[in-house]
Design an enzyme around this catalytic site. Structure first.
Site, PDB file in Angstrom:
ATOM      1  N   GLU A  83     -14.478  -9.476   4.637  1.00  0.00           N
ATOM      2  CA  GLU A  83     -12.818  -9.858   4.498  1.00  0.00           C
ATOM      3  C   GLU A  83     -12.608 -11.285   4.778  1.00  0.00           C
ATOM      4  O   GLU A  83     -12.611 -11.707   5.920  1.00  0.00           O
ATOM      5  CB  GLU A  83     -12.183  -8.711   5.616  1.00  0.00           C
ATOM      6  CG  GLU A  83     -10.863  -9.002   5.304  1.00  0.00           C
ATOM      7  CD  GLU A  83      -9.841  -7.978   5.988  1.00  0.00           C
ATOM      8  OE1 GLU A  83      -8.615  -8.033   5.986  1.00  0.00           O
ATOM      9  OE2 GLU A  83     -10.498  -6.993   6.501  1.00  0.00           O
ATOM     10  N   LYS A 113       1.201   2.179  12.290  1.00  0.00           N
ATOM     11  CA  LYS A 113      -0.291   1.974  12.154  1.00  0.00           C
ATOM     12  C   LYS A 113      -0.673   1.471  13.097  1.00  0.00           C
ATOM     13  O   LYS A 113      -0.205   0.471  13.641  1.00  0.00           O
ATOM     14  CB  LYS A 113      -0.725   1.326  10.598  1.00  0.00           C
ATOM     15  CG  LYS A 113      -2.175   0.986  10.523  1.00  0.00           C
ATOM     16  CD  LYS A 113      -2.451   0.098   9.439  1.00  0.00           C
ATOM     17  CE  LYS A 113      -4.129  -0.187   9.310  1.00  0.00           C
ATOM     18  NZ  LYS A 113      -4.539  -0.882   8.434  1.00  0.00           N
TER      19      LYS A 113
END
Length: 401
Positions: free
Chosen positions: A205, A155
């Site tokens: 977040e 990723k």
């Protein structure tokens, strides 16, 4: 000696006591450029001046912060805090200070006055330049997907920017007010990062928080844009919860957070499946990780630096993902995808992933947005996701893509 002005003591989680109406929004409305503002689900902080700049050095950043706070305690400060930003590149200097004065208030989300509509932005007049251009960004995503399918990495988070130029001086207090009122339960910030530069944004977040020896991390990964149509919005949320691509992306991040926290913790709880978090513009897959530290001296920033950067903002393997980012992104991230937050002398604090943000200087704004790229990613979809993430800030300033 630094001065602390407690507006109200933030209630502990679950405490039914109601804070004073208007206490948090008064701090939001009092913000002026050059000050430091941070609103979280636990408190609202507005700070002025600089007592101590956390120095650069070879020792760990958390140790340098601890020393600066200990000096303030010895000088008689009843509640010194460090506030500021840490960049994406761990070798770049942070922008952390012990402010000269701190106003500490309750959370914005508990203040009924935060529901009042902010002043609408003046639309038009902005010059908007994408860097890189959308088609170039999509090409970078496609190249990264090919490298993943060849087994080079699992990723990578690839970002792009919008460079905005205003014909008028920037009204940072109004921008901050609109960001905060759109998502009062999130993390809103405005922090100086250099001469004439301000980092401001509204991040959903939490990287990690500490209260006593208890740590909480809330990784987000896997996203989809909100819809103004209720039925479509619900469908998008349900689809995200079933998306194999997004669940895989989220799982990579959660596993990395678990592995990073495990060496420091005697207890670690990781839910089996994610839930959803929503902002005004996006749905996100979310997992709340809780832990109890073995070492009572481990501070919030110490755990934050152990976690940073997570695959939610970098990728995995980390070193390979960093190299792909450097080769693909035609700009320096600076403080974007770094960490912003606060910490007190006991080691308690909150450190937030620096996303949904912009850097302001003179009449310019530089907006940032990124998307997690995995082997199943579609370049056009990832480009559209970054466009949706830009909406948080574009709507706050009255600009359009």
């Amino acid at each position: 000696m630094p001065t602390v002005h407690p507006v109200a003591t933030p209630p502990a989680p679950g405490d039914p006591s109601a804070p004073a109406v208007g206490a948090a929004t008064a701090l939001l409305d009092a913000y002026r450029p050059g000050a430091r503002f941070l609103a979280t689900p636990t408190r609202t902080l507005l700070a002025d001046g600089v007592r101590t700049v956390v120095p650069t050095g070879d020792s760990p950043l958390a140790d340098r912060v601890r020393a600066a706070l200990a000096d303030a305690v010895r000088d008689g400060d009843p509640w010194p805090v460090v506030m500021g930003a840490v960049p994406f590149d761990h070798e770049a200097p942070a922008a952390l200070v012990v402010p000269a004065s701190v106003h500490d208030g309750p959370p914005l989300g508990t203040d009924p006055l935060v529901a009042l509509d902010p002043t609408a932005p003046v639309t038009g007049g902005w010059s908007v330049t994408p860097v890189p251009r959308p088609e170039e960004y999509a090409g970078g995503v496609a190249a990264a997907v090919r490298r993943m399918r060849a087994g080079e990495l699992d990723k990578v988070v690839l970002s792009r920017t919008l460079e905005l130029l205003s014909p008028e001086p920037l009204d940072l207090p109004s921008m901050l007010g609109r960001l905060a009122r759109r998502d009062p339960g999130g993390y809103t910030f405005a922090l100086p990062t250099g001469p004439g530069r301000t980092l401001l944004g509204a991040s959903p977040e939490l990287l990690v928080s500490r209260r006593g020896n208890r740590f909480v991390a809330n990784p987000l990964a896997g996203s989809t844009p909100r819809s103004a149509d209720l039925a479509e919005d619900v469908l998008r949320a349900a689809t995200l919860l079933r998306s194999e691509k997004d669940l895989h992306e989220h799982g990579v991040v959660v596993d990395a957070v678990r592995r990073a926290m495990a060496p420091y913790c005697s207890e670690l709880h990781v839910p089996e499946r994610p839930t959803l978090v929503r902002t005004a513009t996006m749905w996100h897959l979310s997992t709340t990780v809780t832990a109890v530290a073995d070492d009572p001296e481990l501070c919030a920033l110490g755990m934050a630096t152990a976690l940073h950067p997570t695959p939610a903002v970098c990728g995995t393997p980390t070193d390979t993902a960093r190299r792909v980012i450097e080769e693909t992104e035609p700009f320096d991230r600076g403080f974007f995808t770094g960490v912003v937050g606060w910490q007190d002398a006991s080691g308690d604090g909150e450190w937030v992933v620096t996303i949904r943000c912009a850097e302001a200087q003179d009449r310019r704004l530089r907006l940032f947005a990124g998307a997690g790229v995995v082997a199943g990613s579609d370049p056009e979809a990832e480009t559209a996701e970054t466009a949706a993430k830009f909406r948080t800030f574009l709507q706050a300033v009255g600009a359009e893509l």
